[in-house]
Design a protein around this motif. Structure first.
Motif, PDB file in Angstrom:
ATOM      1  N   CYS A 155     -57.958  39.316  -6.469  1.00  0.00           N
ATOM      2  CA  CYS A 155     -59.022  40.056  -6.532  1.00  0.00           C
ATOM      3  C   CYS A 155     -58.451  40.520  -8.388  1.00  0.00           C
ATOM      4  O   CYS A 155     -59.390  41.041  -8.693  1.00  0.00           O
ATOM      5  N   TYR A 204     -63.901  38.643   1.059  1.00  0.00           N
ATOM      6  CA  TYR A 204     -65.378  39.430  -0.058  1.00  0.00           C
ATOM      7  C   TYR A 204     -66.524  37.754   0.565  1.00  0.00           C
ATOM      8  O   TYR A 204     -65.701  36.770   1.238  1.00  0.00           O
ATOM      9  N   TRP A 253     -58.801  49.088  -8.784  1.00  0.00           N
ATOM     10  CA  TRP A 253     -58.113  48.329  -7.453  1.00  0.00           C
ATOM     11  C   TRP A 253     -56.869  49.274  -8.033  1.00  0.00           C
ATOM     12  O   TRP A 253     -55.625  49.821  -8.425  1.00  0.00           O
ATOM     13  N   CYS A 290     -59.771  35.376  -2.000  1.00  0.00           N
ATOM     14  CA  CYS A 290     -59.130  36.065  -1.231  1.00  0.00           C
ATOM     15  C   CYS A 290     -57.984  35.391  -0.341  1.00  0.00           C
ATOM     16  O   CYS A 290     -58.731  34.623   0.589  1.00  0.00           O
ATOM     17  N   CYS A 325     -52.345  41.069  -2.112  1.00  0.00           N
ATOM     18  CA  CYS A 325     -51.568  39.964  -2.582  1.00  0.00           C
ATOM     19  C   CYS A 325     -51.773  40.645  -4.527  1.00  0.00           C
ATOM     20  O   CYS A 325     -50.977  39.599  -5.115  1.00  0.00           O
ATOM     21  N   GLY A 326     -53.310  40.975  -4.922  1.00  0.00           N
ATOM     22  CA  GLY A 326     -53.385  41.330  -5.802  1.00  0.00           C
ATOM     23  C   GLY A 326     -54.394  40.306  -6.733  1.00  0.00           C
ATOM     24  O   GLY A 326     -54.787  40.326  -7.947  1.00  0.00           O
ATOM     25  N   CYS A 383     -56.715  43.673   4.441  1.00  0.00           N
ATOM     26  CA  CYS A 383     -56.260  42.979   2.953  1.00  0.00           C
ATOM     27  C   CYS A 383     -54.767  42.911   2.864  1.00  0.00           C
ATOM     28  O   CYS A 383     -53.822  43.881   3.502  1.00  0.00           O
ATOM     29  N   LEU A 384     -54.270  41.392   2.195  1.00  0.00           N
ATOM     30  CA  LEU A 384     -52.394  41.551   2.350  1.00  0.00           C
ATOM     31  C   LEU A 384     -52.222  42.026   0.927  1.00  0.00           C
ATOM     32  O   LEU A 384     -50.910  41.621   0.943  1.00  0.00           O
TER      33      LEU A 384
END
Ligand code: SF4
Length: 95
Positions: free
Chosen positions: A69, A48, A81, A43, A66-67, A63-64
């Motif tokens: 995770c 996390y 998600w 991350c 970005c995907g 949260c950015l």
């Protein structure tokens, strides 16, 4: 002198918190410790954290989207998600 640290750059972003369900839901008790560690390391926003007892915690404010995770943990550590609802989430500011 202008600071160029990651924390400094991230602090310029603006976040609108999603009301209700978070856009990422965890299977926090998932037993795959390596996968939990992968989320902590992957991350880019450092959201996390593993407690001393090995349980996973996350705070998704910041949260950015970005995907990373999602790619590493959807279906195992990540229960679901999705992007935040319209008008919520990160607003990038590069200035
Ligand atoms: S989507 Fe990216 S920034 Fe957001 S929690 Fe997952 S890894 Fe972190």
């Amino acid at each position: 002198m202008t600071s160029t640290s990651t924390e400094s750059k991230l602090s310029k972003n603006h976040y609108v918190i999603t009301q209700g369900e978070p856009h990422i839901r965890l299977n926090a008790g998932h037993p795959d410790h390596e996968r939990l560690l992968a989320l902590v390391g992957a991350c880019p926003a450092g959201l996390y954290r593993l407690d001393e007892d090995g349980s996973l915690h996350a705070e998704f404010h910041g949260c950015l989207e970005c995907g990373a995770c999602r790619l590493l943990g959807e279906g195992t550590v990540i229960a679901s998600w999705r992007y935040p609802e319209a008008g919520c989430g990160v607003e990038f500011r590069f200035g």
